[in-house]
Design a protein around this motif. Structure first.
Motif, PDB file in Angstrom:
ATOM      1  N   ALA A   1       0.739  -1.104   0.089  1.00 12.29           N
ATOM      2  CA  ALA A   1      -0.001   0.111   0.132  1.00 12.29           C
ATOM      3  C   ALA A   1       0.905   1.220  -0.173  1.00 12.29           C
ATOM      4  O   ALA A   1       0.561   2.317  -0.782  1.00 12.29           O
ATOM      5  CB  ALA A   1      -0.897   0.038   1.302  1.00 12.29           C
TER       6      ALA A   1
ATOM      7  N   ASP B   1      -7.944  -3.281  -0.118  1.00 15.11           N
ATOM      8  CA  ASP B   1      -7.343  -4.528  -0.067  1.00 15.11           C
ATOM      9  C   ASP B   1      -8.186  -5.555   0.877  1.00 15.11           C
ATOM     10  O   ASP B   1      -8.569  -5.445   1.864  1.00 15.11           O
ATOM     11  CB  ASP B   1      -5.914  -4.365   0.464  1.00 15.11           C
ATOM     12  CG  ASP B   1      -4.968  -5.472   0.318  1.00 15.11           C
ATOM     13  OD1 ASP B   1      -5.289  -6.734   0.701  1.00 15.11           O
ATOM     14  OD2 ASP B   1      -3.723  -5.289  -0.039  1.00 15.11           O
TER      15      ASP B   1
ATOM     16  N   ALA C   1      -7.066  -0.157  -7.067  1.00 11.50           N
ATOM     17  CA  ALA C   1      -6.540   1.267  -6.826  1.00 11.50           C
ATOM     18  C   ALA C   1      -6.312   1.903  -8.003  1.00 11.50           C
ATOM     19  O   ALA C   1      -6.800   1.260  -9.043  1.00 11.50           O
ATOM     20  CB  ALA C   1      -4.955   1.149  -6.369  1.00 11.50           C
TER      21      ALA C   1
ATOM     22  N   ILE D   1      -7.277   2.818  -2.430  1.00  9.01           N
ATOM     23  CA  ILE D   1      -6.890   1.629  -2.360  1.00  9.01           C
ATOM     24  C   ILE D   1      -7.786   0.522  -1.229  1.00  9.01           C
ATOM     25  O   ILE D   1      -7.753   1.063  -0.473  1.00  9.01           O
ATOM     26  CB  ILE D   1      -5.272   1.609  -1.689  1.00  9.01           C
ATOM     27  CG1 ILE D   1      -4.291   2.340  -2.759  1.00  9.01           C
ATOM     28  CG2 ILE D   1      -4.841   0.113  -1.627  1.00  9.01           C
ATOM     29  CD1 ILE D   1      -3.025   2.457  -2.164  1.00  9.01           C
TER      30      ILE D   1
END
Length: 280
Positions: free
Chosen positions: A235, A248, A276, A246
């Motif tokens: 990240a 995740d 992203a 972003i």
């Protein structure tokens, strides 16, 4: 940098997607062409799947990451994106299913030349010509120039592009993956969905066992795993490259999103998928 691997990986991945349609009724990800693209190979491949390390985990993961990528693509299309590049495409069937064809979404599938020749043969078995809006781009990334190969196929570098990078990063050295992300981040209004795996020592015992069994299996087939990433470090690098928004998700988060399974986090199982983008 190579994107495009021996056909065995592509065949197993496609067979897992097909098995999800049969055994799970496509609950997570509907792909009516998953079995068709395999043709006569579908039945024997699907019968052999239970011997694949971590098969039941993979059956969810392979379909969840595709669902996640196509959900993210839908959001990108709403923002005006009309180009999608699928790296290491293998036997992905989005070009057949493209629901945004009337909006002008063009699909560029990148894989090594031998894989693209096989893909073309399979597609032409399903119809007299390739689906409208689909272009197969034969490229050995690392020895070929990705931007040049895409441009020669009609891709417009100055237009927003969605990049799907699934089942790729584990086969590449981390520096190569970062080179790819740097290229994507340098494009205007780019979007990327990438899956990756954390280092085995950072995984739960159950996750590590599946990962190490899979690594042994793929290495024996000439496909060693080379790239692992820690989520926080990845990240940080994505942010440094200029990518933002972003998200995740690990395996537990994917299960909660697509299977609505609650309960506590059962530890790091290894696989992650993230999205992203570069803001306008």
């Amino acid at each position: 940098m190579r994107i495009g691997f021996p056909m065995q990986t592509a065949l197993v991945t496609a067979a897992i997607r097909a098995a999800h349609q049969t055994h799970d009724d496509g609950r997570v990800f509907r792909d009516p062409f998953a079995e068709d693209i395999l043709g006569p190979e579908a039945a024997p491949l699907m019968m052999s799947l239970p011997v694949v390390p971590g098969y039941h985990v993979l059956r969810f993961l392979m379909t969840a990451r595709s669902r996640y990528a196509e959900d993210a693509l839908a959001a990108a299309v709403e923002r005006g994106c009309r180009q999608v590049v699928i790296l290491g495409a293998g036997l992905d069937t989005f070009g057949l299913r493209n629901p945004y064809r009337r909006l002008g979404l063009r699909v560029f599938e990148v894989d090594r030349p031998s894989a693209q020749a096989d893909k073309r043969r399979r597609l032409l078995r399903l119809g007299p010509h390739l689906p409208d809006g689909l272009t197969l781009v034969p490229a050995e990334i690392g020895s070929d120039d990705l931007a040049a190969a895409l441009a020669a196929a009609g891709w417009q570098a100055d237009e927003p592009t969605f990049f799907q990078v699934l089942g790729v990063a584990v086969y590449l050295p981390p520096t190569t993956t970062f080179d790819l992300l740097r290229f994507i981040a340098g494009l205007p209004q780019s979007h990327v969905v990438l899956d990756y795996t954390v280092p085995p020592l950072s995984q739960s015992p159950e996750g590590r066992a599946v990962t190490e069994a899979t690594m042994a299996e793929t290495a024996a087939g000439g496909e060693p795993w080379l790239g692992f990433f820690e989520p926080a470090a990845l990240a940080t690098e994505l942010t440094r490259l200029g990518l933002s928004d972003i998200e995740d998700l690990d395996l537990t988060a994917l299960r909660r999103r697509y299977l609505h399974e609650g309960g506590p986090d059962d530890g790091e199982f290894g696989p992650h998928v993230l999205c992203a983008r570069r803001p306008a």
